[in-house]
Scaffold this active site. Sequence first.
Site: not given
Ligand code: GTP
Ligand code: SAM
Ligand code: SF4
Ligand code: SF4
Length: 581
Positions: A74, A87-88, A252, A315, A332, A551
């Site tokens: 990623r 939340y972000c 999260m 995980c 991670c 200072d």
């Molecule tokens: N624990 C954990 N959660 C993750 C990780 N990557 C993504 N997520 C969770 O998955 C949500 C959606 O992330 P996406 O960017 O859509 O990626 P993804 O689910 O891995 O997408 P796919 O590649 O389609 O499987 C994030 O908001 C996180 O909650 C990871 O490495 N670890």
């Molecule tokens: C950080 S965003 C970056 C990509 C893009 N800006 C978007 O919103 O899809 C990636 C993913 O993380 C998720 N995300 C951000 N903060 C989070 C949180 N506190 N708990 C769970 N998912 C979260 C968002 O909903 C989004 O799906």
């Molecule tokens: S990145 Fe870390 S928290 Fe996410 S699935 Fe992998 S080991 Fe678990």
């Molecule tokens: S990166 Fe931007 S759009 Fe994506 S979850 Fe965070 S604030 Fe929202």
Amino acid sequence: MNQGFYKHMAAASLFKRCVVSPIQYRSCNSTASSRQSIKVQVEDYDQKWEKIRTAKPFSEFLTDKFNRKHNYLRISLTERCNLRCQYCMPEEGVQLTPKKNILTYEEIIKLATIFVKEGVTKIRLTGGEPLVHPKIINIIGSLNELKNYGLEDIGITTNGITLKRHLPSLKAAGLTHINVSLDSLIPAKFEFFTRRKGHSKVLESIDTALNIGYKPVKVNCVVMKNQNDDEILDFVEWTKDKHVDVRFIEYMPFDGNKWNDKKMIKYSDMLNKIKKSYPDVQRQDDELSSTSKTFKIPGYKGSFGFISSMTENFCSGCNRLRITADGNLKVCLFGNSEVDLKDLLRNGGTEDEILQIIGAAVGRKHARHAGMFNIQKMKNRPMILIGGYCHSKSNNDEYYTQYNKIFQSTSDNYEDHYNNIFNQSKFSHTDEEGRAQMVNVGEKSVTNRTALASGKIRLSSEAFRLVVENKHKKGDVLTVAKIAGIQGTKQTSNLIPLCHNINLDGVDINFDLDRENNEIVVRVSIECHAKTGVEMEALVGVSTSLLTIYDMIKAVDKTAIIFDVKLDKKFGGKSGLFINK
Ligand SMILES: Nc1nc2c(ncn2[C@@H]2O[C@H](COP(=O)(O)OP(=O)(O)OP(=O)(O)O)[C@@H](O)[C@H]2O)c(=O)[nH]1
Ligand SMILES: C[S@@+](CC[C@H](N)C(=O)[O-])C[C@H]1O[C@@H](n2cnc3c(N)ncnc32)[C@H](O)[C@@H]1O
Ligand code: SF4
Ligand code: SF4
């Protein structure tokens, strides 16, 4: 040998057999039986292909001690975003990393290439908002070329605001998968969650993506108690006529998002709620590495699932690594250890050195994250920066500790440098009679040199507050300290008797605020082209800056302590890269 290479060798050898083998030759005649034969041959090909694909050794650098093979990278392209999701992003926003410290397009592709050659088959671009990156299409186009080395999927996770207009070029460039974030089907709620308008644009983007063949479009929905949990069933019903895969995400904890478990809805509770209205809901097969547990209502076009990172982690099947926009490798999502690949790239690290560093970091990856309550207490970046500079003490300390550990275990440079120092039989800064002398560097060559030094000052909580909130009556302490640091670096040869006078190319001074311990960490990095190093300049810069803070606050805090002043890193000259252990 890397996976992509193996794959292409395998493909090449099979292809060769298809051309020369008599069986294959016969099967190319166009009779019914020979067509049958072609089918058998194709199946045979598929099986062989699969065998070869799975039998080959996966890169040792990307395999951790739990035998997890990391073939999914990623890449966060930017820390910037056109939304401000609650939340972000912390309410007060995030301090963005200076542009010069963000990976360039070329660096992104260079790193991606290294990973793909080692066996990464899937890259997902994220952020911040990846579509605000000015070179997004070029990046995808260049990644697309890596398909020749075994890359299969190029995905993007986007908030969907500008997706619609980018879609034709994204598709043409080679984008294969799209995930869109959408936390509400109600425009007013969307505006509340994201602190911006744009709900209809996101919906239009999803529809357009579906229409041009992205199926399914995955839709990420972070579920928060009493905020959008009343929409879970509406989202499920939304899957009836749309080829979407809605993923309900457990909320999260990240730095600054004020998480607590009472705001989170457990996956099991969400599923139970759905089961009451849709008793015939069916679980679908998921890959071991999938983040989501997928379900479907029979007859519905789309599906839905749960990303249960908090209550039921996934995980054990983790195959993910991530590169942050400022070029750190994070093994991670919830770990705060990071290694700086950008610096290594910029300091001329070879592909081999970079791989060693990656391999060591992957090797130390933990089996699983620390559990939701521990994660909550841990320092991590805000989610938007997991895709800037580490702003917290523990982050930085951990980062340097880990980096140093890796480097020590994987490079000879450190040892060489160590030996050089300790094998010297003669003091170079004194003459034969023991009098001080300035070393003649006339014979040395001019090289690009950098030095990074740091130091800390611990204040009383009141003094710390005054500094951080910029309320000290003497003025803006950090700005004055920064200027003092810069001045200090330029005065080094006047202050330290045996130091050469060096022309500095650039001085950068940053402060990290450790709110838990009321400490300010001062970091000074210096670049120059010279015959000798600039570590003394960096150390003088740190000291002057710290003394200036002292200072300025001494009238309100007589207990302040300056400590841990040290050289962290140095690059250039004969001894190459030195990292302080
Ligand atoms: N624990 C954990 N959660 C993750 C990780 N990557 C993504 N997520 C969770 O998955 C949500 C959606 O992330 P996406 O960017 O859509 O990626 P993804 O689910 O891995 O997408 P796919 O590649 O389609 O499987 C994030 O908001 C996180 O909650 C990871 O490495 N670890
Ligand atoms: C950080 S965003 C970056 C990509 C893009 N800006 C978007 O919103 O899809 C990636 C993913 O993380 C998720 N995300 C951000 N903060 C989070 C949180 N506190 N708990 C769970 N998912 C979260 C968002 O909903 C989004 O799906
Ligand atoms: S990145 Fe870390 S928290 Fe996410 S699935 Fe992998 S080991 Fe678990
Ligand atoms: S990166 Fe931007 S759009 Fe994506 S979850 Fe965070 S604030 Fe929202």
